[in-house]
Scaffold this active site. Sequence first.
Site: not given
Length: 206
Positions: A5, A7, A50, A139, A162, A165
């Site tokens: 991942d 972010d 968002r 993913k 983390d 998702n």
Amino acid sequence: MAVFDMDSTLIDMECIDTIAASAGCGEQVAAITERAMRGDIDFTQSLKERVSLLKGVHLETLDMIRDEMPVMPGAAELLSTLREHRWRTVLVSGGFTWFADELARRFHFDVVVSNFLEFDDNDRLTGTLGGRIVDAKTKADTLTQLTSQYGLPKSQVMAVGDGANDIPMLQAAGFAVAFMAKPKVREVADYCLDEKNLARLLDVLR
């Protein structure tokens, strides 16, 4: 193969929250991000919501954020060591190409999959995403497809993430690492790294 991942895993920030802060809607977007990462709300819908709030942000702002984005401690050492030992490295992010492509350039990822922010003719964000949205299923599918493509047994595939998702991706890997992770992510992990130093994974892999 190692699948990461981006972010709050490879970089010590949530790109969308940082962009939102510059646009004056930081608290609003960060609250939605937190709920999405915990798994309290649907990731895809929350992402669209968002991104819509970012409409009007100029690409110069993204350039500045990209140039200053903080790489997670230990990431460079981990990635260079993996490549020295002929691991394939993959970045699969619900974040944005603007940042993922820069990480790919710096750290020579074999494959990068991320979301595409659309701009208008004045180089400002339209508040929409282009192409297929990279969500939890994307993913996991990417990890599974590449595992097959490279002819690897599942036991030779590591995934690191983390947020909620990342859970399907972690479940599809042979070795799942929860990095500074939310409770739901920790429940599906083979190993939880609770220190902001990705190089600590090398101790586990040796």
